[in-house]
Write an enzyme that holds these catalytic residues in place. Structure first.
Site, PDB file in Angstrom:
ATOM      1  N   SER A 140       0.859  -1.185   0.000  1.00 19.79           N
ATOM      2  CA  SER A 140       0.000   0.000   0.000  1.00 19.79           C
ATOM      3  C   SER A 140       0.890   1.228   0.000  1.00 19.79           C
ATOM      4  O   SER A 140       2.077   1.146   0.347  1.00 19.79           O
ATOM      5  CB  SER A 140      -0.872  -0.001   1.267  1.00 19.79           C
ATOM      6  OG  SER A 140      -1.486   1.256   1.486  1.00 19.79           O
ATOM      7  N   TYR A 153      -2.317  -1.172  10.551  1.00 19.35           N
ATOM      8  CA  TYR A 153      -2.275  -1.301   9.092  1.00 19.35           C
ATOM      9  C   TYR A 153      -0.951  -0.776   8.539  1.00 19.35           C
ATOM     10  O   TYR A 153      -0.293  -1.432   7.722  1.00 19.35           O
ATOM     11  CB  TYR A 153      -3.456  -0.542   8.476  1.00 19.35           C
ATOM     12  CG  TYR A 153      -3.621  -0.732   6.991  1.00 19.35           C
ATOM     13  CD1 TYR A 153      -4.346  -1.823   6.497  1.00 19.35           C
ATOM     14  CD2 TYR A 153      -3.075   0.163   6.075  1.00 19.35           C
ATOM     15  CE1 TYR A 153      -4.510  -2.006   5.128  1.00 19.35           C
ATOM     16  CE2 TYR A 153      -3.237  -0.011   4.712  1.00 19.35           C
ATOM     17  CZ  TYR A 153      -3.959  -1.099   4.240  1.00 19.35           C
ATOM     18  OH  TYR A 153      -4.113  -1.278   2.888  1.00 19.35           O
TER      19      TYR A 153
END
Length: 258
Positions: A140, A153
């Site tokens: 990401s 995350y």
């Protein structure tokens, strides 16, 4: 002869898009993820209809190493080996660090980071034996930069990049490449579902939410598409990408250039 591609978390969103992209090129697909049985069956049929390869669904829970090992073993037994492993499974939770639930932290680290270690560990012996393989980790933009309230995350995605580099070095002389794709915001069903509530809460139109809230970080002010990510994954799996290993490729509309 058809290649075999394992894609974790591929019953929806980015994972399904990647699986469909490979299926469209005639690959055998090992699909994995949660969902209602009828929805999974419909997705499986969609993949089968997309190309000439076969599709196997395996319900391995990405928090359970023994189930992950069984998924890899089943894929190898069914198709004679794994050519491409795409680690895509992931979840999210947003909260201030001092309020972040321990169980959510543990779950995110397990699914977003540790599961990739377990799939790689299980798949590498077979790839080494064949002298060829591709491992693609879906990281990401948050593997490179941080955002508030996403401690687990962001930590997991940064960890994925470290894992990618380390395994790439270990496998560099075995014909196996290991790379990460770092997407920005993608208009998945999960993101789409959040837009109406955000629009109502902020007294904005849904289009304003997309441009001024969700895409504020992306200079292009456009979402990355699952098809674009799937195309990049296919390139990384090709012979043309043989000398690309141990790195990440950002596909984030310029987010991390700022």
């Amino acid at each position: 002869m058809a290649i075999t591609v394992v894609v974790t978390g591929s019953t929806s969103g980015i994972g399904f898009g990647i699986a469909k992209g490979f299926a469209g090129k005639g690959a055998n697909i090992v699909m994995n993820g949660f969902g209602k049985p009828e929805d999974i069956e419909a997705k499986k049929k969609e993949l089968e209809d997309a190309g000439s390869g076969k599709v196997l669904y395996h319900a391995a829970d990405m928090t359970k190493p023994e189930e992950i090992a069984d998924m890899i073993a089943t894929a190898e037994k069914t198709f004679g080996g794994i050519d491409v492993l795409v680690n895509n499974a992931g979840i999210q939770h947003v909260a201030p660090v001092e309020e972040f639930p321990i169980e959510k932290w543990n779950m995110i680290i397990a699914i977003n980071l540790s599961s990739s270690f377990h799939t790689i560990s299980a798949a590498v012996p077979g790839m080494k034996k064949k002298g060829k393989g591709r491992i693609i980790n879906i990281a990401s933009a948050h593997g490179l930069v941080a955002s508030p309230f996403k401690s687990a995350y962001v930590a997991a995605k940064h960890g994925i990049l470290g894992l990618t580099k380390t395994v790439a070095l270990e496998l560099a002389e075995h014909g196996v490449t290991v790379n990460a794709i770092c997407p920005g915001y993608v208009l998945t069903p999960l993101v789409e579902a959040q837009i109406p509530d955000t629009a109502k809460a902020r007294n904005m139109t849904e289009e304003q939410v997309k441009k001024e809230v969700i895409l504020e970080a992306q200079p292009t002010k456009e979402f990355v598409t699952v098809e674009q990510i799937a195309a990049l994954a296919q390139y990384l799996a090709s012979d043309d990408a043989k000398q690309i290993t141990g790195t990440h490729i950002s596909m984030d509309g310029g987010w991390t250039a700022k």
